[in-house]
Design a protein around this motif. Structure first.
Motif, PDB file in Angstrom:
ATOM      1  N   TYR A 263       0.859  -1.594   0.372  1.00  0.00           N
ATOM      2  CA  TYR A 263       0.001   0.352  -0.111  1.00  0.00           C
ATOM      3  C   TYR A 263       0.779   1.045   0.205  1.00  0.00           C
ATOM      4  O   TYR A 263       0.843   2.407  -0.451  1.00  0.00           O
ATOM      5  CB  TYR A 263      -0.507  -0.232   1.513  1.00  0.00           C
ATOM      6  CG  TYR A 263      -1.804   1.401   1.646  1.00  0.00           C
ATOM      7  CD1 TYR A 263      -2.692   1.296   1.054  1.00  0.00           C
ATOM      8  CD2 TYR A 263      -1.798   2.221   1.935  1.00  0.00           C
ATOM      9  CE1 TYR A 263      -3.885   2.392   0.961  1.00  0.00           C
ATOM     10  CE2 TYR A 263      -2.607   3.331   2.513  1.00  0.00           C
ATOM     11  CZ  TYR A 263      -3.558   3.672   1.600  1.00  0.00           C
ATOM     12  OH  TYR A 263      -4.121   4.629   1.679  1.00  0.00           O
ATOM     13  N   ALA A 264       1.666   1.152   0.604  1.00  0.00           N
ATOM     14  CA  ALA A 264       2.883   2.101   0.730  1.00  0.00           C
ATOM     15  C   ALA A 264       3.356   2.712  -0.830  1.00  0.00           C
ATOM     16  O   ALA A 264       3.456   3.795  -0.968  1.00  0.00           O
ATOM     17  CB  ALA A 264       4.361   2.798   1.938  1.00  0.00           C
ATOM     18  N   SER A 265       4.324   1.371  -0.989  1.00  0.00           N
ATOM     19  CA  SER A 265       4.031   1.954  -2.502  1.00  0.00           C
ATOM     20  C   SER A 265       3.737   2.585  -3.344  1.00  0.00           C
ATOM     21  O   SER A 265       4.580   3.551  -4.000  1.00  0.00           O
ATOM     22  CB  SER A 265       5.205   0.087  -2.720  1.00  0.00           C
ATOM     23  OG  SER A 265       5.743   0.765  -4.118  1.00  0.00           O
ATOM     24  N   HIS A 266       2.156   1.943  -3.504  1.00  0.00           N
ATOM     25  CA  HIS A 266       1.186   2.107  -4.159  1.00  0.00           C
ATOM     26  C   HIS A 266       0.838   4.625  -4.466  1.00  0.00           C
ATOM     27  O   HIS A 266       1.306   4.593  -4.771  1.00  0.00           O
ATOM     28  CB  HIS A 266       0.432   1.437  -4.428  1.00  0.00           C
ATOM     29  CG  HIS A 266      -0.860   2.313  -4.952  1.00  0.00           C
ATOM     30  ND1 HIS A 266      -1.061   2.160  -6.258  1.00  0.00           N
ATOM     31  CD2 HIS A 266      -2.128   2.927  -4.408  1.00  0.00           C
ATOM     32  CE1 HIS A 266      -2.315   2.493  -6.436  1.00  0.00           C
ATOM     33  NE2 HIS A 266      -2.571   3.373  -5.659  1.00  0.00           N
ATOM     34  N   PHE A 267       0.898   4.204  -2.894  1.00  0.00           N
ATOM     35  CA  PHE A 267       0.678   5.577  -2.651  1.00  0.00           C
ATOM     36  C   PHE A 267       1.705   6.791  -2.593  1.00  0.00           C
ATOM     37  O   PHE A 267       1.794   7.877  -2.799  1.00  0.00           O
ATOM     38  CB  PHE A 267       0.514   5.879  -0.375  1.00  0.00           C
ATOM     39  CG  PHE A 267      -0.653   6.431  -0.681  1.00  0.00           C
ATOM     40  CD1 PHE A 267      -2.391   6.528  -0.872  1.00  0.00           C
ATOM     41  CD2 PHE A 267      -0.212   7.883   0.819  1.00  0.00           C
ATOM     42  CE1 PHE A 267      -3.076   7.707  -0.222  1.00  0.00           C
ATOM     43  CE2 PHE A 267      -0.330   9.052   0.448  1.00  0.00           C
ATOM     44  CZ  PHE A 267      -2.778   8.874   0.231  1.00  0.00           C
ATOM     45  N   ASN A 268       3.121   6.044  -1.974  1.00  0.00           N
ATOM     46  CA  ASN A 268       4.019   7.107  -2.196  1.00  0.00           C
ATOM     47  C   ASN A 268       4.158   7.930  -4.150  1.00  0.00           C
ATOM     48  O   ASN A 268       4.327   8.666  -4.238  1.00  0.00           O
ATOM     49  CB  ASN A 268       5.445   6.310  -2.217  1.00  0.00           C
ATOM     50  CG  ASN A 268       5.686   6.476  -0.495  1.00  0.00           C
ATOM     51  OD1 ASN A 268       4.844   6.204  -0.057  1.00  0.00           O
ATOM     52  ND2 ASN A 268       6.590   5.708   0.217  1.00  0.00           N
TER      53      ASN A 268
END
Length: 243
Positions: free
Chosen positions: A78-83
């Motif tokens: 999720y963090a990778s996508h949101f970043n």
């Protein structure tokens, strides 16, 4: 003459279509992220993920050692996508810094609206469960939030060119922290109300205040400030013995 007819299938259920390990893992991660953005970690069972994907429990544990290990992968995914979403908006050097940040707000708002405000921020959702989550999750969540703050800080610092002073760096860092604290609260309220009013209200006041402190023009957040109906004051019960 050789027999080229297909082999006869024995009785029983037809064989399941084989999945490459990467495909199975990807399906599980996508379903897990969707469930966690709606339900949180403690309320999401492994069986919920299996029911959403049709994948067997054996295949799940072939990909992940435990639900906890699965949860860490979901957070990182999720963090990778949101970043990437943040970087796409904040990295547009053709626009003023506050306009870039407002574009992120609009992008995130549109994303919530597509799902009827049923899904929130996975990182924010897990923050509400922090007391019952593994300590390793807490460390990971803090690192992600700090990374988001640094991205916004770096964007805002461009207001001052290439040589911002200490006070300007401190102001931008505080505004970035203030943004994420307020934004996560607005996202939660938008989910509760199933509508964008909290997001719009936050954006209206944050960008006006940030522009004043940075000494730049405020971008137009669009729309109008949503009306707030004041609650009637609570009636105070008086103690007869108090006179």
């Amino acid at each position: 003459m050789s027999d080229t007819s297909p082999p006869r299938r024995g009785r029983g259920r037809p064989p399941k279509t084989a999945r490459a390990p990467e495909g199975t893992r990807g399906m599980l991660v996508r379903a897990g992220v969707e469930l966690l953005t709606e339900k949180g970690f403690s309320s999401t069972r492994v069986d919920d993920v299996l029911n959403a994907t049709g994948i067997s429990k054996g295949s799940f544990y072939a990909c992940f050692d435990s639900k906890q290990a699965f949860g860490r992968i979901l957070i990182e995914s999720y963090a990778s996508h949101f970043n990437a979403r943040i970087d796409r908006c904040l990295g547009d050097g053709t626009l003023p810094p506050l306009r870039r940040l407002l574009n992120f707000v609009h992008d995130a708002r549109d994303g919530m609206q597509r799902h009827a405000f049923r899904r929130g921020c996975l990182i924010g959702n897990l923050g509400h469960e922090v007391d019952i989550l593994p300590e390793s999750f807490n460390v990971l969540l803090c690192a992600i939030l700090n990374g988001w703050e640094r991205r916004v800080t770096d964007c805002l610092l461009e207001v001052y060119g290439t040589t911002p002073d200490h006070g300007q760096k401190q102001l931008c860092a505080q505004l970035a922290r203030y943004f994420w604290i307020g934004w996560e609260g607005a996202v939660l309220r938008a989910r509760v109300e199933h509508g964008p009013a909290a997001l719009d209200l936050f954006a209206t006041f944050f960008f006006a205040q940030a522009a004043t402190l940075l000494g730049v023009a405020s971008p137009d957040p669009g729309g109008t400030i949503p009306p707030v109906s004041p609650e009637p004051p609570a009636r105070v019960k008086t103690d007869p013995a108090a006179g």
